[in-house]
Scaffold this motif. Structure first.
Motif, short mmCIF file in Angstrom:
data_model
loop_
_atom_site.label_atom_id
_atom_site.label_comp_id
_atom_site.label_asym_id
_atom_site.label_seq_id
_atom_site.Cartn_x
_atom_site.Cartn_y
_atom_site.Cartn_z
N ALA A 49 0.83 -1.21 0.00
CA ALA A 49 0.00 0.00 0.00
C ALA A 49 0.87 1.26 0.00
O ALA A 49 0.58 2.23 -0.71
N ALA A 50 1.94 1.23 0.79
CA ALA A 50 2.84 2.38 0.84
C ALA A 50 3.59 2.54 -0.48
O ALA A 50 3.81 3.66 -0.97
N LEU A 51 4.01 1.42 -1.09
CA LEU A 51 4.69 1.49 -2.38
C LEU A 51 3.78 2.09 -3.44
O LEU A 51 4.22 2.93 -4.25
N GLN A 52 2.52 1.65 -3.47
CA GLN A 52 1.59 2.17 -4.47
C GLN A 52 1.29 3.65 -4.25
O GLN A 52 1.03 4.38 -5.21
N ALA A 53 1.36 4.09 -3.00
CA ALA A 53 1.11 5.51 -2.71
C ALA A 53 2.21 6.40 -3.28
O ALA A 53 2.01 7.61 -3.44
N LEU A 54 3.38 5.82 -3.59
CA LEU A 54 4.42 6.63 -4.22
C LEU A 54 4.00 7.14 -5.59
O LEU A 54 4.50 8.16 -6.06
N LEU A 55 3.08 6.42 -6.25
CA LEU A 55 2.65 6.83 -7.59
C LEU A 55 1.99 8.22 -7.58
O LEU A 55 2.45 9.12 -8.29
N GLU A 115 1.61 13.44 -13.31
CA GLU A 115 0.49 12.77 -13.98
C GLU A 115 0.85 12.28 -15.38
O GLU A 115 0.41 11.21 -15.80
N HIS A 116 1.68 13.03 -16.10
CA HIS A 116 1.98 12.65 -17.49
C HIS A 116 2.94 11.47 -17.59
O HIS A 116 3.24 11.00 -18.69
N ARG A 117 3.43 10.97 -16.45
CA ARG A 117 4.31 9.80 -16.46
C ARG A 117 3.73 8.61 -15.70
O ARG A 117 4.37 7.57 -15.60
N ARG A 118 2.55 8.75 -15.18
CA ARG A 118 2.03 7.73 -14.27
C ARG A 118 1.77 6.39 -14.93
O ARG A 118 1.97 5.35 -14.33
N ALA A 119 1.28 6.39 -16.16
CA ALA A 119 0.99 5.11 -16.82
C ALA A 119 2.27 4.33 -17.05
O ALA A 119 2.30 3.11 -16.88
N ARG A 120 3.34 5.02 -17.45
CA ARG A 120 4.61 4.31 -17.67
C ARG A 120 5.14 3.73 -16.36
O ARG A 120 5.59 2.57 -16.31
N VAL A 121 5.10 4.52 -15.30
CA VAL A 121 5.57 4.02 -14.00
C VAL A 121 4.65 2.90 -13.50
O VAL A 121 5.11 1.91 -12.93
N LEU A 154 -3.40 1.40 -12.46
CA LEU A 154 -2.98 2.19 -11.29
C LEU A 154 -2.97 3.68 -11.61
O LEU A 154 -3.31 4.51 -10.75
N ALA A 155 -2.57 4.02 -12.84
CA ALA A 155 -2.63 5.43 -13.24
C ALA A 155 -4.07 5.92 -13.25
O ALA A 155 -4.36 7.04 -12.82
N LEU A 156 -4.98 5.07 -13.73
CA LEU A 156 -6.40 5.42 -13.73
C LEU A 156 -6.90 5.63 -12.30
O LEU A 156 -7.63 6.59 -12.01
N VAL A 157 -6.50 4.75 -11.40
CA VAL A 157 -6.93 4.86 -10.00
C VAL A 157 -6.43 6.16 -9.38
O VAL A 157 -7.19 6.86 -8.70
N THR A 158 -5.17 6.51 -9.62
CA THR A 158 -4.66 7.75 -9.04
C THR A 158 -5.35 8.98 -9.61
O THR A 158 -5.44 10.01 -8.94
N ASP A 159 -5.86 8.86 -10.85
CA ASP A 159 -6.59 9.99 -11.44
C ASP A 159 -7.91 10.24 -10.72
O ASP A 159 -8.42 11.38 -10.73
N VAL A 160 -8.52 9.18 -10.15
CA VAL A 160 -9.84 9.33 -9.52
C VAL A 160 -9.77 9.11 -8.01
O VAL A 160 -10.80 8.98 -7.35
N GLY A 216 1.71 1.64 -21.42
CA GLY A 216 1.95 2.78 -20.54
C GLY A 216 2.39 4.00 -21.30
O GLY A 216 1.93 5.12 -21.03
N MET A 217 3.29 3.81 -22.28
CA MET A 217 3.77 4.94 -23.08
C MET A 217 2.63 5.57 -23.89
O MET A 217 2.47 6.81 -23.91
N LEU A 218 1.81 4.73 -24.54
CA LEU A 218 0.72 5.26 -25.35
C LEU A 218 -0.34 5.95 -24.49
O LEU A 218 -0.90 6.99 -24.89
N SER A 219 -0.61 5.40 -23.31
CA SER A 219 -1.59 6.02 -22.43
C SER A 219 -1.14 7.40 -21.98
O SER A 219 -1.93 8.35 -21.94
#
Length: 328
Positions: free
Chosen positions: A40-46, A52-58, A255-261, A200-203
């Motif tokens: 949970a803590a690792l995912q919170a680093l995202l 935001e513009h790099r989140r899908a790749r990470v 995960l990028a989608l989740v952080t967006d919402v 991730g890159m395309l997203s």
């Protein structure tokens, strides 16, 4: 992350040297609780550390790590078994590798701290109540949770019974089944790495999340259907490729989608990612408990029914993603 990895290591070493099943249960409970806290803590680093513009790749890199690591674990187990080494090494070596990785991260990470006025006064009631993320107030978060839960349930339904499927469907002995499992995991991992990197890159370039999540879920469901109908072991390579491509694209973007919402991500990212992590952990416990009901259809060993149901569940996860309004 530090205390979770240390305590989780204690749990795994308890399993490695357990004198009885009861001690194995205790060790596994400790490991699950501790490592889920670390995750949970690792995912919170995202949301905390990544623009935001790099989140899908990470997110893709995180998905690659999460899914390639079991391949390394199976390979180590295969090597230790073939060399007739003490089985405790199958727990000790991965434990040391995981602990070393977290120690390096903790040493180099520039952690972001909230100001005291943002944290507020600790109240137990408010703390406990804070773990409920209302799907009525935050529907996007609820739909994202449902999508991840359903896909991971489908994944666990296959992953848990993979070896038994190989043994029963194709009549392999134990050694052949393990060999085929390793081959399929390699194909799965290769497709997953490519799909996660490209997806991730395309997203990130397009700023779109949902279309990748839906497409990836459909690919994973198609892979499960091929597993369900396969009568030749060679067909399994195609199923593993579809399944890996679907999972890779999914983990790259979801995960990028989740952080967006994510609700209140500036001040409650770790707590809400911890709640969301339930959608990762709970299906791994529920799927093995529910799967025997489908396996028993028609007299038993009905893997076709199990995998078709899993494919339908994965498809429902894609449908739930379509209801998300706060991301493209």
């Amino acid at each position: 992350m530090l205390w979770g990895s240390l305590l989780g290591s204690v749990g795994l070493l308890t399993i490695a040297f357990a004198p009885s099943i009861a001690v194995v249960v205790v060790g596994w409970a400790i490991a699950q609780a501790a490592f889920n806290g670390t995750q949970a803590a690792l995912q919170a680093l995202l949301p905390d550390q990544v623009p935001e513009h790099r989140r899908a790749r990470v997110s893709g890199y995180l998905g690659i790590a999460q899914n390639v690591a079991p391949l390394v674990g199976v390979a180590l187990a295969y090597v230790f078994t073939a060399a007739h080494l003490n089985q405790a090494w199958m727990f000790v070596i991965p434990t040391l590798l995981g602990l070393a990785g977290v120690l390096v991260l903790v040493a180099v990470l520039r952690d972001r701290h909230l100001a005291k006025e943002d944290v507020g006064t600790f109240r137990l009631g408010a703390f406990v109540k804070g773990f409920w993320v209302s799907p009525r107030k935050h529907p996007d978060s609820g739909w994202a949770f449902a999508g991840r839960f359903l896909l991971l349930f489908a994944f666990a339904s296959y992953n848990t019974y993979q070896v038994y499927y190989l043994l029963d469907r194709f009549g392999f002995d134990d050694a052949a089944a393990l060999s085929w499992q390793l081959r399929l995991m390699v194909v799965n991992a290769l497709c997953l790495v490519v799909a996660a990197s490209v997806g991730g890159m395309l997203s990130d370039r397009t700023g779109r999340r949902k279309v990748f999540v839906v497409t990836s879920t459909v690919l994973a469901a198609a892979g499960l259907v091929v597993f369900a109908v396969a009568q030749s072991p060679n067909v399994l390579y195609g199923a593993a490729a579809l399944f890996g491509a679907g999972l890779g694209t999914y983990f790259a973007v979801d995960l990028a989608l989740v952080t967006d919402v994510l609700p209140n991500r500036e001040t409650e990212a770790a707590k809400n990612m911890g709640v969301f992590n339930i959608a990762n952990a709970l299906p791994q416990s529920l799927a093995p408990a529910v799967a025997p009901a489908f396996l028993a259809i028609g007299g038993g060993d009905n893997y076709a029914a199990l995998f078709v149901v899993a494919a339908v569940i994965a498809a429902l996860g894609a449908v739930s993603t379509l209801f998300i309004r706060g991301a493209r």
